[in-house]
Design a protein around this motif. Structure first.
Motif, short mmCIF file in Angstrom:
data_model
loop_
_atom_site.label_atom_id
_atom_site.label_comp_id
_atom_site.label_asym_id
_atom_site.label_seq_id
_atom_site.Cartn_x
_atom_site.Cartn_y
_atom_site.Cartn_z
N LYS A 15 48.59 0.26 44.49
CA LYS A 15 47.78 0.95 43.47
C LYS A 15 46.39 0.32 43.50
N THR A 16 45.36 1.13 43.31
CA THR A 16 43.99 0.62 43.26
C THR A 16 43.63 0.36 41.81
N LYS A 23 37.26 -3.53 43.09
CA LYS A 23 38.41 -2.67 43.30
C LYS A 23 39.37 -3.36 44.26
N LEU A 24 40.64 -3.45 43.85
CA LEU A 24 41.65 -4.14 44.63
C LEU A 24 42.86 -3.23 44.80
N ASP A 25 43.51 -3.29 45.96
CA ASP A 25 44.78 -2.62 46.20
C ASP A 25 45.87 -3.64 45.92
N CYS A 30 51.12 -6.42 39.80
CA CYS A 30 49.76 -6.90 39.50
C CYS A 30 48.88 -5.84 38.85
N THR A 31 49.38 -4.64 38.60
CA THR A 31 48.55 -3.58 38.02
C THR A 31 48.15 -3.90 36.59
N ASP A 32 48.87 -4.78 35.90
CA ASP A 32 48.54 -5.14 34.52
C ASP A 32 47.28 -5.99 34.42
N GLU A 36 43.59 0.77 36.20
CA GLU A 36 43.92 1.58 37.37
C GLU A 36 42.80 2.58 37.64
N VAL A 37 42.43 2.70 38.91
CA VAL A 37 41.36 3.60 39.33
C VAL A 37 42.00 4.82 39.95
#
Length: 183
Positions: A15-16, A23-25, A30-32, A36-37
């Motif tokens: 998730k980006t 911006k990180l994938d 780790c999305t928390d 989210e983009v």
């Protein structure tokens, strides 16, 4: 399998997210750590690390995208020009500033104490500047330049940079081109 750019775990569906402007994938765990983009275009990985075009395209979408012609010209001009930063406006101090101050003071026939009194500074500061132990602050530098009628900026010096002709034929430099060895 793609590696998470935050924790390094292998993930099949990254998730980006945006964390403090980057911006990180990342993996699902780790999305928390960010926001989210949503990918609206196929620009994906080509503009992932770009600073000029991503900022101008995001400003166009936030302003409603009313002037598409203006944003395309600004993004093309920003890609051809280097972004300016706070260091562009700063003058670099000459490497021989200590000698320049000492010689100018001696030409005026002043002692270090006399010069310090004229500038309303401490004599120890003048001693340290003339020895090269400390760099003068911008305020002290301007006082010295004004009173001694000298230029302490690097543009006025005949520095080693103008004589240096290192580098490869491709125009890029390596650390070996710059380093001077002490043998």
């Amino acid at each position: 399998m793609v590696q998470c750019e935050m924790c390094g775990a292998e993930t099949s569906s990254p998730k980006t997210i945006k964390v403090e402007g980057a911006k990180l994938d990342v993996c699902a765990d780790c999305t928390d750590f960010g926001t989210e983009v949503r990918q609206t275009s196929s620009s994906g990985s080509s503009t992932k690390y770009s600073t000029g075009s991503s900022s101008s395209s995001s400003s166009a979408s936030s302003s409603g995208g009313t002037s598409t012609g203006g944003t395309s010209s600004s993004s093309s001009s920003s890609s051809s020009q280097r972004r300016s930063d706070m260091f562009d406006d700063m003058d670099e101090l000459a490497t021989d500033y200590d000698e320049r101050v000492r010689k100018a003071r001696e030409q005026k026939g002043l002692s270090q104490s006399d010069l310090a009194n004229e500038l309303n500074e401490k004599a120890s500061l003048i001693r340290k500047i003339e020895r090269g132990d400390t760099l003068p602050s911008d305020r002290v530098q301007s006082k010295l330049e004004r009173f001694l009628e000298i230029d302490l900026s690097a543009e006025g010096s005949s520095g080693d940079d103008s004589e240096w002709s290192g580098g490869s034929s491709s125009g890029s430099y390596t650390l070996g081109d710059v380093v001077k060895r002490k043998d």
